[in-house]
Scaffold this motif. Structure first.
Motif, mmCIF file in Angstrom:
data_model
loop_
_atom_site.group_PDB
_atom_site.id
_atom_site.type_symbol
_atom_site.label_atom_id
_atom_site.label_comp_id
_atom_site.label_asym_id
_atom_site.label_seq_id
_atom_site.Cartn_x
_atom_site.Cartn_y
_atom_site.Cartn_z
ATOM 1 N N GLU A 1 5.333 0.023 -12.238
ATOM 2 C CA GLU A 1 5.561 1.447 -11.996
ATOM 3 C C GLU A 1 7.035 1.854 -11.940
ATOM 4 O O GLU A 1 7.348 3.027 -11.956
ATOM 5 N N THR A 2 7.943 0.886 -11.795
ATOM 6 C CA THR A 2 9.361 1.242 -11.718
ATOM 7 C C THR A 2 10.133 0.392 -12.713
ATOM 8 O O THR A 2 9.585 -0.543 -13.302
ATOM 9 N N SER A 3 11.412 0.701 -12.892
ATOM 10 C CA SER A 3 12.207 -0.075 -13.848
ATOM 11 C C SER A 3 13.670 -0.091 -13.419
ATOM 12 O O SER A 3 14.066 0.586 -12.473
ATOM 13 N N GLY A 4 14.451 -0.891 -14.132
ATOM 14 C CA GLY A 4 15.901 -0.897 -13.927
ATOM 15 C C GLY A 4 16.325 -1.385 -12.559
ATOM 16 O O GLY A 4 15.670 -2.225 -11.940
ATOM 17 N N ASP A 5 17.437 -0.815 -12.068
ATOM 18 C CA ASP A 5 18.031 -1.272 -10.808
ATOM 19 C C ASP A 5 17.118 -1.031 -9.621
ATOM 20 O O ASP A 5 17.075 -1.827 -8.692
ATOM 21 N N LEU A 6 16.376 0.088 -9.646
ATOM 22 C CA LEU A 6 15.462 0.370 -8.539
ATOM 23 C C LEU A 6 14.390 -0.716 -8.453
ATOM 24 O O LEU A 6 14.096 -1.230 -7.379
ATOM 25 N N GLU A 7 13.827 -1.067 -9.593
ATOM 26 C CA GLU A 7 12.792 -2.107 -9.615
ATOM 27 C C GLU A 7 13.328 -3.414 -9.037
ATOM 28 O O GLU A 7 12.695 -4.049 -8.175
ATOM 29 N N LYS A 8 14.526 -3.811 -9.472
ATOM 30 C CA LYS A 8 15.113 -5.077 -8.990
ATOM 31 C C LYS A 8 15.341 -5.037 -7.483
ATOM 32 O O LYS A 8 15.108 -6.012 -6.781
ATOM 33 N N LEU A 9 15.793 -3.878 -6.992
ATOM 34 C CA LEU A 9 16.065 -3.758 -5.553
ATOM 35 C C LEU A 9 14.766 -3.763 -4.740
ATOM 36 O O LEU A 9 14.665 -4.446 -3.719
ATOM 37 N N LEU A 10 13.757 -3.020 -5.189
ATOM 38 C CA LEU A 10 12.465 -3.012 -4.487
ATOM 39 C C LEU A 10 11.873 -4.422 -4.446
ATOM 40 O O LEU A 10 11.367 -4.871 -3.413
ATOM 41 N N LEU A 11 11.943 -5.128 -5.573
ATOM 42 C CA LEU A 11 11.398 -6.493 -5.620
ATOM 43 C C LEU A 11 12.166 -7.417 -4.679
ATOM 44 O O LEU A 11 11.568 -8.235 -3.988
ATOM 45 N N CYS B 1 12.356 -10.623 0.183
ATOM 46 C CA CYS B 1 13.055 -10.983 1.430
ATOM 47 C C CYS B 1 12.186 -10.731 2.659
ATOM 48 O O CYS B 1 12.300 -11.439 3.657
ATOM 49 N N ILE B 2 11.316 -9.716 2.588
ATOM 50 C CA ILE B 2 10.381 -9.481 3.695
ATOM 51 C C ILE B 2 9.422 -10.670 3.778
ATOM 52 O O ILE B 2 9.123 -11.185 4.841
ATOM 53 N N ARG B 3 8.960 -11.135 2.629
ATOM 54 C CA ARG B 3 8.030 -12.270 2.611
ATOM 55 C C ARG B 3 8.739 -13.539 3.079
ATOM 56 O O ARG B 3 8.202 -14.284 3.901
ATOM 57 N N SER B 4 9.934 -13.819 2.541
ATOM 58 C CA SER B 4 10.680 -15.030 2.920
ATOM 59 C C SER B 4 12.079 -14.999 2.319
ATOM 60 O O SER B 4 12.230 -15.093 1.102
ATOM 61 N N VAL B 5 13.077 -14.897 3.169
ATOM 62 C CA VAL B 5 14.469 -14.891 2.683
ATOM 63 C C VAL B 5 14.817 -16.211 1.974
ATOM 64 O O VAL B 5 15.379 -16.194 0.884
ATOM 65 N N PRO B 6 14.463 -17.383 2.561
ATOM 66 C CA PRO B 6 14.779 -18.627 1.848
ATOM 67 C C PRO B 6 14.111 -18.720 0.467
ATOM 68 O O PRO B 6 14.721 -19.212 -0.487
ATOM 69 N N ALA B 7 12.878 -18.241 0.344
ATOM 70 C CA ALA B 7 12.202 -18.278 -0.957
ATOM 71 C C ALA B 7 12.921 -17.351 -1.946
ATOM 72 O O ALA B 7 13.070 -17.680 -3.130
ATOM 73 N N TYR B 8 13.391 -16.199 -1.455
ATOM 74 C CA TYR B 8 14.148 -15.275 -2.309
ATOM 75 C C TYR B 8 15.414 -15.953 -2.841
ATOM 76 O O TYR B 8 15.739 -15.867 -4.024
ATOM 77 N N PHE B 9 16.126 -16.660 -1.966
ATOM 78 C CA PHE B 9 17.363 -17.314 -2.402
ATOM 79 C C PHE B 9 17.105 -18.529 -3.276
ATOM 80 O O PHE B 9 17.890 -18.827 -4.179
ATOM 81 N N ALA B 10 15.993 -19.222 -3.034
ATOM 82 C CA ALA B 10 15.631 -20.345 -3.908
ATOM 83 C C ALA B 10 15.439 -19.827 -5.331
ATOM 84 O O ALA B 10 15.950 -20.401 -6.305
ATOM 85 N N GLU B 11 14.735 -18.718 -5.448
ATOM 86 C CA GLU B 11 14.495 -18.114 -6.761
ATOM 87 C C GLU B 11 15.809 -17.624 -7.385
ATOM 88 O O GLU B 11 16.055 -17.803 -8.583
ATOM 89 N N THR B 12 16.664 -17.012 -6.566
ATOM 90 C CA THR B 12 17.959 -16.520 -7.052
ATOM 91 C C THR B 12 18.790 -17.685 -7.607
ATOM 92 O O THR B 12 19.394 -17.581 -8.679
ATOM 93 N N LEU B 13 18.807 -18.797 -6.876
ATOM 94 C CA LEU B 13 19.553 -19.977 -7.338
ATOM 95 C C LEU B 13 18.941 -20.539 -8.618
ATOM 96 O O LEU B 13 19.661 -20.905 -9.554
ATOM 97 N N TYR B 14 17.625 -20.607 -8.652
ATOM 98 C CA TYR B 14 16.946 -21.144 -9.829
ATOM 99 C C TYR B 14 17.331 -20.356 -11.076
ATOM 100 O O TYR B 14 17.728 -20.920 -12.098
ATOM 101 N N TYR B 15 17.253 -19.025 -10.985
ATOM 102 C CA TYR B 15 17.552 -18.208 -12.161
ATOM 103 C C TYR B 15 19.045 -18.148 -12.483
ATOM 104 O O TYR B 15 19.415 -17.842 -13.612
ATOM 105 N N SER B 16 19.888 -18.508 -11.512
ATOM 106 C CA SER B 16 21.323 -18.552 -11.826
ATOM 107 C C SER B 16 21.643 -19.750 -12.724
ATOM 108 O O SER B 16 22.651 -19.773 -13.415
ATOM 109 N N MET B 17 20.751 -20.755 -12.712
ATOM 110 C CA MET B 17 21.002 -21.973 -13.506
ATOM 111 C C MET B 17 20.030 -22.194 -14.658
ATOM 112 O O MET B 17 20.299 -22.991 -15.542
ATOM 113 N N LYS B 18 18.906 -21.479 -14.647
ATOM 114 C CA LYS B 18 17.884 -21.702 -15.655
ATOM 115 C C LYS B 18 18.358 -21.185 -17.020
ATOM 116 O O LYS B 18 19.047 -20.182 -17.094
#
Length: 320
Positions: free
Chosen positions: A227-237, A242-259
């Motif tokens: 339903e959303t796109s662009g920067d808003l979509e990325k921020l909402l996601l 982060c509400i679900r799990s901050v460490p899981a959010y950062f694990a994913e962030t690190l993964y995609y920084s190197m993938k």
């Protein structure tokens, strides 16, 4: 708060003068002994690094950060200089650079404002004002627009409800409101998403996400994605993750920084440095669970040289 899930803790026995002397020796004369530099800076915590910088100035009349900048180069230099930034200045500095000059780095705004606690956000705003004599909110609103800007402003208020008992009736109501604002509405009512995701307590929202799934048959992330796109979509996601799990959010962030091809070193450095004394042990655990390899292995495969050595020391071990 006292964070206890970091990989970097206070080094003992600690001698700031001895470390300052070792660093001076490592950088004096022809060539630099990078190994000594990286070993000291990655195994002392931030408070200790500040004491070393102060001892360095006392003993030699030199600025340690200036010396690091003149002796080191590239990503390794960026990493070492980042480690020397006082912890409370780190986020303010990253935000300052994200909204400076041509083009705004929305990724940095998103990552920091979605993941920091309300107390941390208050602190960042204060430090920003002290360090840069400017209002962070003014700076951000000057460089962003639309619903993306509004959600950033809501997060900057740092007024998320404290975690108290969860009211099931309100959970049901919020889940219904989000369902009607997203899946059932032709054109999404973004404001409802912004208000609910930006202000309700963490424990309340976790229940709302479960309830949303029951009502709609979709994960809230799927709806946001559709339903959303662009920067808003990325921020909402990012906020939802982060509400679900901050460490899981950062694990994913690190993964995609190197993938994939090429590494997003700015993100890799920012996350490794900023979480090293907070929750990097938890991030490692989530990484291993979600990506079928360890953070240590991925860093090893994706980086090289002194930069790799330093990152691996910050990572603090493998999770096989």
């Amino acid at each position: 708060p006292q964070y206890t899930r970091g990989t970097v803790t206070a080094f003992a026995p600690f001698d700031a003068r001895a470390d300052a002397e070792a660093l001076r020796k490592a950088m004096k004369g022809m060539g630099t002994d990078e190994e000594t530099v990286l070993t000291i800076l990655t195994t002392r915590n931030n408070a200790q690094r500040q004491e070393i910088a102060s001892a360095f100035k006392t003993l030699f009349g030199r600025d340690l950060v200036d010396d690091l900048k003149s002796e080191l180069t590239g990503k390794f230099e960026t990493l070492m200089v980042s480690l020397m930034r006082p912890a409370y200045v780190f986020d303010a500095h990253a935000l300052k650079h994200a909204i400076k000059g041509a083009g705004t780095n929305e990724k940095v705004l998103t990552e920091i404002l979605a993941s920091r606690t309300p107390a941390e956000v208050q602190n960042i705003k204060q430090v920003y004002q002290q360090e840069y004599e400017a209002d962070l909110e003014d700076k951000i609103t000057g460089e962003t627009s639309g619903h993306f800007q509004r959600l950033l402003v809501v997060l900057l208020q740092a007024n998320r409800d404290p975690d108290a008992g969860v009211d099931e009736a309100l959970v049901e109501q919020d889940a219904q409101v989000l369902f009607r604002a997203g899946e059932l509405k032709w054109g999404t009512d973004e404001e409802k998403f912004i208000t609910i995701l930006g202000t309700r307590s963490v424990s309340h929202l976790r229940r709302v996400f479960d309830k949303y799934m029951t009502i709609s048959g979709f994960q809230i992330e799927e709806t946001i994605d559709r339903e959303t796109s662009g920067d808003l979509e990325k921020l909402l996601l990012a906020v939802v993750k982060c509400i679900r799990s901050v460490p899981a959010y950062f694990a994913e962030t690190l993964y995609y920084s190197m993938k994939g091809a090429g590494t997003d070193d700015d993100t890799l450095i920012r996350v490794m440095v900023s979480r090293s004394e907070v929750d990097l042990l938890d991030i490692r655990r989530e990484f291993r669970k979600n990506f079928a390899k360890s953070l240590y292995q991925m860093i090893q495969k994706d980086t090289s040289g002194d930069y790799r050595k330093a990152l691996l020391l910050l990572c603090g071990g493998d999770d096989d």
